[in-house]
Design an enzyme around this catalytic site. Structure first.
Site, PDB file in Angstrom:
ATOM      1  N   CYS A  55       0.448  -6.149  -3.876  1.00  0.00           N
ATOM      2  CA  CYS A  55      -0.110  -7.091  -2.905  1.00  0.00           C
ATOM      3  C   CYS A  55      -1.639  -7.120  -2.962  1.00  0.00           C
ATOM      4  O   CYS A  55      -2.289  -6.149  -3.367  1.00  0.00           O
ATOM      5  CB  CYS A  55       0.293  -6.695  -1.488  1.00  0.00           C
ATOM      6  SG  CYS A  55       2.040  -6.827  -1.140  1.00  0.00           S
ATOM      7  N   GLU A  57      -3.683  -6.947  -0.510  1.00  0.00           N
ATOM      8  CA  GLU A  57      -4.299  -5.946   0.375  1.00  0.00           C
ATOM      9  C   GLU A  57      -4.471  -4.616  -0.350  1.00  0.00           C
ATOM     10  O   GLU A  57      -5.528  -3.980  -0.270  1.00  0.00           O
ATOM     11  CB  GLU A  57      -3.422  -5.727   1.615  1.00  0.00           C
ATOM     12  CG  GLU A  57      -3.384  -6.907   2.567  1.00  0.00           C
ATOM     13  CD  GLU A  57      -2.314  -7.936   2.237  1.00  0.00           C
ATOM     14  OE1 GLU A  57      -1.849  -7.980   1.076  1.00  0.00           O
ATOM     15  OE2 GLU A  57      -1.956  -8.695   3.143  1.00  0.00           O
ATOM     16  N   CYS A  90       1.824  -2.358   2.792  1.00  0.00           N
ATOM     17  CA  CYS A  90       0.368  -2.446   2.905  1.00  0.00           C
ATOM     18  C   CYS A  90      -0.124  -1.871   4.238  1.00  0.00           C
ATOM     19  O   CYS A  90      -1.203  -1.277   4.298  1.00  0.00           O
ATOM     20  CB  CYS A  90      -0.091  -3.887   2.747  1.00  0.00           C
ATOM     21  SG  CYS A  90       0.079  -4.467   1.040  1.00  0.00           S
TER      22      CYS A  90
END
Ligand code: THU
Length: 131
Positions: A55, A57, A90
């Site tokens: 991801c 993030e 995350c």
């Protein structure tokens, strides 16, 4: 330090444009403001072996860590109909690396915005205090 979200979201949009998301087509761009005022970008990077996808993030937070810095705020830029929060994985990584008062905001292309605190997103978190 008050967060200036306008340049932070501009950086998140820059990052989103570099997302590698040929499978989901769901492009995510993140900009992390560090405690000393730097802006660090990350985008999602997918893989033909789907589970290897990382991801935006987590990519951004890894880059913050490499610089030896600490997060102060996170801007997430998505293309979906509504703002999206960080995924569960995350959230756990954010909790590991960010202070308790971290501010998180997510925006869509048409400017809809959601605001989150880490405590809202991940109550009863597992962290190093249990080890
Ligand atoms: N994705 C992110 O980059 N951040 C999130 O918080 C949610 C999901 C990515 C992973 C994958 O590349 C795509 O969005 C669809 O799940």
């Amino acid at each position: 330090m008050k967060v200036d979200w306008t340049p932070l979201f501009a950086a998140a949009e820059h990052a989103r444009a570099h997302a590698y998301a040929p499978y989901s087509k769901f492009q995510v761009g993140v900009a992390v403001l560090t405690q000393d005022g730097a802006v660090v970008e990350g985008c999602n990077v997918e893989n033909a072996s789907f589970g290897l996808t990382v991801c935006a993030e987590r990519n951004a937070l890894a880059a913050v860590q490499v610089l030896g810095k600490k997060p102060r705020a996170i801007a997430i830029r998505v293309d979906s109909a509504q703002p999206t929060p960080p995924c569960g994985a995350c959230r756990q990584v954010i909790a590991e690396l960010a202070p308790k008062d971290l501010e998180i905001r997510s925006r869509t292309a048409d400017g809809q915005e959601a605001r989150y605190t880490l405590a809202e997103l991940l109550p009863h978190l597992f962290d190093k205090s249990f080890l």
